[in-house]
Design an enzyme around this catalytic site. Structure first.
Site, PDB file in Angstrom:
ATOM      1  N   LYS A  12       0.796  -1.018   0.156  1.00  6.09           N
ATOM      2  CA  LYS A  12       0.090   0.096  -0.042  1.00  6.09           C
ATOM      3  C   LYS A  12       0.983   1.149   0.061  1.00  6.09           C
ATOM      4  O   LYS A  12       0.662   2.325  -0.806  1.00  6.09           O
ATOM      5  CB  LYS A  12      -0.929   0.112   0.999  1.00  6.09           C
ATOM      6  CG  LYS A  12      -1.814  -1.033   1.131  1.00  6.09           C
ATOM      7  CD  LYS A  12      -2.727  -1.329   2.188  1.00  6.09           C
ATOM      8  CE  LYS A  12      -3.620  -2.554   2.077  1.00  6.09           C
ATOM      9  NZ  LYS A  12      -4.621  -2.857   3.241  1.00  6.09           N
TER      10      LYS A  12
ATOM     11  N   GLN B  85      -4.651  -1.641   9.392  1.00  8.49           N
ATOM     12  CA  GLN B  85      -4.411  -2.894   9.018  1.00  8.49           C
ATOM     13  C   GLN B  85      -5.103  -4.049   9.783  1.00  8.49           C
ATOM     14  O   GLN B  85      -4.678  -4.020  10.905  1.00  8.49           O
ATOM     15  CB  GLN B  85      -3.064  -3.204   8.508  1.00  8.49           C
ATOM     16  CG  GLN B  85      -2.615  -4.608   7.799  1.00  8.49           C
ATOM     17  CD  GLN B  85      -3.392  -4.499   6.420  1.00  8.49           C
ATOM     18  OE1 GLN B  85      -3.240  -3.467   5.677  1.00  8.49           O
ATOM     19  NE2 GLN B  85      -3.859  -5.462   6.079  1.00  8.49           N
TER      20      GLN B  85
ATOM     21  N   ASP C 150     -11.111   2.331   3.618  1.00  7.76           N
ATOM     22  CA  ASP C 150     -11.487   1.062   3.644  1.00  7.76           C
ATOM     23  C   ASP C 150     -13.109   0.822   3.329  1.00  7.76           C
ATOM     24  O   ASP C 150     -13.312  -0.525   2.969  1.00  7.76           O
ATOM     25  CB  ASP C 150     -10.809   0.060   4.813  1.00  7.76           C
ATOM     26  CG  ASP C 150      -9.771  -0.447   4.491  1.00  7.76           C
ATOM     27  OD1 ASP C 150      -9.334  -0.749   3.446  1.00  7.76           O
ATOM     28  OD2 ASP C 150      -8.846  -0.403   5.550  1.00  7.76           O
TER      29      ASP C 150
END
Ligand code: NDP
Length: 281
Positions: free
Chosen positions: A52, A96, A119
């Site tokens: 990422k 994460q 997200d």
């Protein structure tokens, strides 16, 4: 023989489009930043986080890295998120998953501002998806829609069977297909006659989390098959939820693993981050 849906190629196209857009925005003095939080040092998470950050660097998005020890408390993490929520220089916040077991993932997901929830996991964004309002959408399903659109695969009126109902993949996937006017069937571990239902699909999306589970007998001739699964086999090679070599001759289009759905997840995360900056800064 099926046509391969090349997620690597499409994700590169999207990243290049975003790179050009970010460069234009920079000329207007606008910068974009993503906060990337990792708690602990799970090797798989480290790989995802690393990829990422690499994508951010490629596009010109600043990534602000927060590598926290495994012993971090929920209160400490919530306090960092509160600080990042209030920081106008931060446009997206990514924490994460999975988190260590002493931290409640739901508390963290709920704490991230919906405006910075790149997200697409916050209940407000999920709710927007349900009622057809704008909002951030979970990156993997959003990436699958983008793949289907860029390959000009019609969804309107097609029967789409989604195998899996997780909050991250199956449920948002089904809602997105509904938004595209597909007729959607959702299957899960209690579904009876899975094989028969899958065989009715024009578009079969498999997110079951079981290596090489779906074989040719689950697939209608000329169906479009999207394999979300990622696993390592005994030889440490990547494979999906679908038995590729069995299904590929029967399908009209198919995503390979690796190189299908996987690369799209990061591309859509980057897309969401640039959108967050444009919409809310
Ligand atoms: P989950 O384990 O959270 O969900 C799996 C789903 O499959 C559940 O809804 C479960 O049903 C259903 N299921 C399990 N067994 C069966 C069965 N025998 N018959 C029918 N349905 C079944 O997984 P995720 O949704 O998070 O991920 C799915 C796969 O996609 C995994 O392999 C994961 O690694 C991969 N993945 C890939 C990503 C990418 O970027 N390419 C991103 C995210 C995930 P029930 O709800 O009843 O338990």
């Amino acid at each position: 023989m099926a046509q391969l849906i090349d997620g690597k190629k499409i994700s590169k196209e999207i990243k290049d489009e975003l790179k050009a857009e970010v460069a234009e925005l920079l000329k207007q003095g606008k910068t974009c930043a993503l906060a990337v939080i990792q708690v602990g040092d799970d090797p798989a998470s480290s790989v995802y986080v690393g990829n990422k950050k690499k994508a951010c660097a490629y596009i010109g998005i600043e990534s602000l890295s927060y590598e926290l020890p495994e012993s971090t408390t929920e209160e400490e993490l919530l306090s960092l998120i509160d600080k990042l929520n209030k920081d106008p220089k931060v446009h997206g916040i990514l924490c994460q998953l999975p988190l260590p077991s002493h931290i409640c993932e739901d508390h963290i997901i709920h704490a991230i501002s919906p405006k910075k929830d790149v997200d697409g996991f916050h209940p407000q964004n999920v709710g927007n998806l349900v009622i057809g309002e704008k909002g951030f959408v979970s990156c993997t399903p959003a990436g699958i829609i983008e793949l289907l659109k860029r390959y000009q695969i019609p969804m309107d009126g097609k029967h789409c069977v989604v195998v899996g109902r997780s909050n991250i993949v199956g449920k948002p996937m089904s809602l997105l297909m509904l938004r595209e006017n597909a007729t959607v069937t959702i299957c899960h571990s209690h579904t009876q006659n899975l094989k028969e239902i899958c065989r009715e699909a024009d578009i079969l999306i498999v997110a079951i989390g079981k290596p090489r589970y779906i074989g040719a007998d689950y697939v209608k001739d000329n169906a479009v098959v999207i394999d979300v699964g990622i696993h390592r086999n005994a030889e440490n090679k990547l494979c999906g939820d679908v038995i590729f070599e069995e299904v590929e001759p029967k399908a009209s289009y198919i995503t390979p693993v690796p190189g299908g759905v996987g690369p799209m997840t990061i591309a859509m995360l980057m897309h969401n981050c640039v959108e967050a900056m444009k919409l809310y800064s």
